[in-house]
Design a protein around this motif. Structure first.
Motif, short mmCIF file in Angstrom:
data_model
loop_
_atom_site.label_atom_id
_atom_site.label_comp_id
_atom_site.label_asym_id
_atom_site.label_seq_id
_atom_site.Cartn_x
_atom_site.Cartn_y
_atom_site.Cartn_z
N PHE A 143 0.81 -1.22 0.00
CA PHE A 143 0.00 0.00 0.00
C PHE A 143 0.85 1.27 0.00
O PHE A 143 0.32 2.37 0.11
CB PHE A 143 -0.94 0.02 1.21
N VAL A 144 2.16 1.12 -0.10
CA VAL A 144 3.05 2.29 -0.04
C VAL A 144 2.65 3.34 -1.07
O VAL A 144 2.55 4.53 -0.76
CB VAL A 144 4.53 1.87 -0.20
N GLY A 145 2.39 2.89 -2.31
CA GLY A 145 2.02 3.82 -3.38
C GLY A 145 0.80 4.66 -3.01
O GLY A 145 0.80 5.89 -3.13
N GLU A 146 -0.23 4.00 -2.50
CA GLU A 146 -1.47 4.70 -2.12
C GLU A 146 -1.18 5.73 -1.03
O GLU A 146 -1.69 6.85 -1.07
CB GLU A 146 -2.51 3.70 -1.58
N VAL A 147 -0.36 5.34 -0.06
CA VAL A 147 -0.10 6.24 1.06
C VAL A 147 0.71 7.45 0.59
O VAL A 147 0.43 8.59 0.96
CB VAL A 147 0.61 5.51 2.23
N VAL A 148 1.68 7.20 -0.27
CA VAL A 148 2.49 8.30 -0.79
C VAL A 148 1.60 9.31 -1.52
O VAL A 148 1.71 10.52 -1.31
CB VAL A 148 3.62 7.77 -1.72
N SER A 149 0.66 8.82 -2.32
CA SER A 149 -0.16 9.79 -3.03
C SER A 149 -1.16 10.47 -2.09
O SER A 149 -1.49 11.64 -2.27
CB SER A 149 -0.84 9.18 -4.27
N LEU A 150 -1.59 9.75 -1.06
CA LEU A 150 -2.47 10.37 -0.06
C LEU A 150 -1.76 11.54 0.63
O LEU A 150 -2.32 12.62 0.79
CB LEU A 150 -2.90 9.33 0.98
N ILE A 151 -0.49 11.32 0.98
CA ILE A 151 0.27 12.39 1.64
C ILE A 151 0.41 13.59 0.70
O ILE A 151 0.27 14.74 1.10
CB ILE A 151 1.66 11.88 2.10
N GLY A 152 0.64 13.30 -0.57
CA GLY A 152 0.72 14.37 -1.57
C GLY A 152 -0.57 15.17 -1.63
O GLY A 152 -0.56 16.40 -1.61
N MET A 153 -1.69 14.46 -1.62
CA MET A 153 -2.99 15.14 -1.66
C MET A 153 -3.22 16.02 -0.44
O MET A 153 -3.96 16.98 -0.49
CB MET A 153 -4.11 14.10 -1.73
N LYS A 154 -2.60 15.66 0.66
CA LYS A 154 -2.78 16.40 1.90
C LYS A 154 -1.77 17.55 2.02
O LYS A 154 -1.59 18.12 3.10
CB LYS A 154 -2.62 15.46 3.10
N GLY A 155 -1.06 17.81 0.95
CA GLY A 155 -0.07 18.90 0.98
C GLY A 155 1.12 18.57 1.85
O GLY A 155 1.80 19.46 2.36
N GLY A 156 1.38 17.28 2.05
CA GLY A 156 2.48 16.88 2.93
C GLY A 156 3.78 16.62 2.19
O GLY A 156 3.81 16.59 0.95
#
Ligand code: GDP
Ligand code: MG
Length: 676
Positions: A613-626
């Motif tokens: 799930f690393v890919g999903e989490v990385v893009s989630l962080i991106g979406m959160k401006g992180g």
């Protein structure tokens, strides 16, 4: 010379996922140590350590922060540790004062995400631990799987000291692999009588296999064991136990025990384990702090003969009275004495000293180094305060400096509810230093601020459930700070009639950014010699207050240096008030010219997630401006460290859950106020 009594103290906490059996285990511990004479059961609502419903209704907290019991020649203080982790100070403050911990795991559920988080936090605080695999009687219990999970999920080095005789429905007892004995806990005596049996051939073989494995593990960690192991010499149980103790205290190994608390199986050996392997106060490094007068480092030895030092780690209200829970590190106190609260620079009287067992108190005349006791009489003491002697003061490290990052407006239904609310809040504020309250001057609303969404949720829940207050709550809002981005200067000349008198003052000053997350600095460049000191104090105070509400939205400012450059000349109507007002206006003008900006809370995220799930989490962080700071492997998964602005993190746990099919897990901590 180390004092003997200290070797016999164990200050421990229990780390457990909710439902792993913490209460059930504690109940047995209290029973076998003769603290209680009847075992209360959770499912019957009679457990000693649990809240009673009528107390909840009356709104009195009677949970003891620590319970004391004796096992053989040892005194064990069991410190209450909450099972959940959020932004609250609860977990951290208990980890600060305990010396060792018992991790309780369910034989079926194994290492659950919540216990994973607390376990990791305790690693951070360098807390030695032992593990207890509970519920071995449940269908599906698998001791060896849990041991694997300790390795994989917690990165622990499990030292297996017992193996089960049968598992699940077949679970009969505990095989002690050091002594080669099968222990059966007689159900007719509630497990009090333990029968020991010699092992049969099959059991012996299994025990030998695990003992050899244990010795290999210890040989890796311990020179003496290694030498004997290589020379194929006999290693005595005493030597093995010493090596286990060393490994545990140096955080290199985790002894593993097993049982079924509900069936009264395996608790006494666990108690032995607590005494044998977990540290005494002496095994923990000396206590460090600073001298509050000189700010220099100061160290007291762990001894009752050293100067007094103690940390207030929790305050509770009991029948309207404030109890301060303290861990005494050095020296001693007597009931009736006064102590110095070096955090607040105040003397406070110790009216009474208690140890507590659930809701029953035992009064003590004195308490000393290594002990955990409750003290009545310390007015205004708050969690994190240091107590010491006025003559030889010390200031211990505070339980982290927390800053509120989320606020919420709350409105009581009517004025009667308002009184109840204020009363309840004043108690909660004292118990929880991470909670803050203020009144909005315009709307008259009560604004609560805290460490995060979950923290405030818990607070509201308590207000409703324990204090029975009826109120409406607004949406959670992010708390901001302000700073400036460039240098600017300004002056103000005040010349006005206030009351019957004319007041005059002149102040010119310069403001300068010194770094977003720095504390403000106020200096006088102008020579203040010959000026009335109280005027200078008043100017200083005026600037300090002015920095408390920024020019953009009234949030506190940080990272600002203010230099007072000129005070003009003393004139006929010059006055303290005149200078106070001039300073305040000059500051405002300068700040407005200095490019003020808002700073938002930036959070530090540590996310644990299975590889896939690393890919999903990385893009989630991106979406959160992180921003991702770091990523590394742990066990079967990855740990991702990232920063992100809190304003984008509302509902993050739900987002993470859906991005990872519920497999991701995170800890969120405040990092700084800044721009991301
Ligand atoms: P806590 O939330 O960690 O304090 O867990 P509790 O002590 O409240 O236990 C949760 C539930 O598990 C209760 O219903 C207990 O009766 C049950 N329980 C605790 N220990 C055992 C055990 O060894 N075997 C079984 N089968 N159930 C247990
Ligand atoms: Mg419980």
């Amino acid at each position: 010379m180390a004092e003997k009594y200290l070797e016999k103290i164990r200050n421990i906490g229990m780390i457990a996922h909710i439902d792993a059996g913490k209460t059930t285990v504690t109940e047995r511990i209290l029973y076998y140590t003769k603290k209680i004479h009847k075992i209360g059961e959770v499912h019957e609502g009679t457990a000693t350590m649990d809240y009673l419903p009528e107390e909840q209704e009356r709104g009195i907290t009677i949970t003891s922060a620590a319970t004391v019991c004796r096992w053989k020649d040892k005194t064990i203080n069991i410190i209450d540790t909450p099972g959940h982790v959020d932004f609250t100070i609860e977990v951290e403050r208990s980890l600060r004062v305990l010396d060792g911990a018992v991790g309780i795991f369910c034989g079926v559920g194994g290492v659950e995400p919540q216990s994973e988080t607390v376990w990791r936090q305790s690693d951070h605080y360098k807390v030695p631990k032992i593990a207890f695999v509970n519920k071995m009687d449940r269908i599906g219990a698998d001791f060896f799987k849990v041991v694997e999970e300790l390795k994989e999920k917690l990165n622990a080095n499990p030292l297996v000291l017992q193996i089960p005789e049968g598992q699940g429905e077949e679970f009969k007892g505990v095989i002690d692999i050091l002594r080669d004995k099968l222990l059966i806990f007689d159900p007719d005596t509630k497990g009090e009588v333990i029968q020991e049996f010699e092992l049969n051939e099959a059991q012996k073989k299994e025990a030998r296999k695990w003992r050899e494995k244990l010795i290999e593990q210890l040989a890796d960690l311990n020179e003496k064991i290694l030498e004997k192991f290589l020379a194929e010499e006999e290693i005595s149980i005493k030597e093995i136990k010493e090596a286990i103790r060393e490994a545990t205290i140096s955080l290199k190994g985790v002894p593993v025990f097993l049982g079924a608390a509900l069936k009264n199986i395996g608790i006494q050996p666990l108690l032995d384990g607590i005494c044998d392997y977990l540290p005494s106060p002496l095994d923990v490094a000396q206590i460090q702090g600073i001298d509050p007068r000189t700010k220099e480092k100061k160290v007291f030895p762990i001894s009752s003969k050293a100067p007094f030092s103690a940390l207030v780690f929790k305050t509770t209200f009991e029948t309207g009275r404030l109890l301060s829970w303290i861990r005494i590190y050095s020296g001693k106190i007597k009931a009736g004495e006064s102590v110095y609260n070096s955090t607040q620079d105040k003397m406070q009287r110790v009216a009474r000293i208690f140890t507590l067992h659930a809701d029953k108190k035992e009064r003590l005349d004195e308490a000393k180094s290594g002990q955990i006791v409750a003290v009545a009489g310390l007015k205004d003491a708050r969690t994190g305060d240091t107590l010491c002697s006025k003559e030889d003061p010390i200031l211990l490290e505070r339980i982290s400096a927390y800053r509120p990052v989320i606020s919420m407006a709350i409105e009581p239904r009517n004025s009667q509810e308002e009184n109840k609310l204020l009363d309840a809040l004043s108690k909660m504020l004292q118990e929880d230093p991470t909670l803050a309250m203020e009144r909005d001057e315009d709307t008259e609303q009560i604004i609560l601020s805290g460490m995060g969404e979950l923290h405030l949720e818990v607070v509201l829940e308590r207000l409703r459930r324990y204090f029975n207050v009826d109120f409406r709550a607004g949406k959670p809002q992010v708390v901001y700070r302000e700073t400036i981005t460039k240098k600017a200067s300004a002056y103000d000349e005040f010349n006005k009639e206030l009351g019957d008198n004319l007041h005059y003052g002149f102040v010119s000053l310069e403001v300068e950014p010194i770094g977003e997350d720095k504390d403000n600095v106020i200096t006088f460049v102008v020579n203040t010699e010959g000026w009335p000191p109280q005027w200078i104090d008043s100017i200083y105070q005026s600037i300090k207050d002015g920095l408390q509400s920024g020019v953009l939205k009234g949030y506190p400012m940080q990272g600002v240096k203010v230099a007072v450059q000129s005070l003009g000349e003393i004139k006929e109507n010059s006055s303290e008030i005149g200078y106070h007002m001039a300073a305040s206006s000059a500051l405002k003008k300068a700040l407005e010219k200095a490019g003020p900006i808002l700073l938002e809370p930036i959070m530090n995220l540590e996310i644990t997630v299975p590889e896939e799930f690393v890919g999903e989490v990385v893009s989630l962080i991106g979406m959160k401006g992180g921003k991702i700071e770091n990523m590394f492997d742990r066990g079967g998964g990855k740990i991702i460290k990232a920063f992100a602005p809190l304003s984008k993190l509302f509902g993050f746990s739900t987002d993470l859950r859906s991005a990872t099919q519920g497999r991701g897990n995170f800890i969120m901590k405040f990092e700084r106020f800044g721009t991301c």
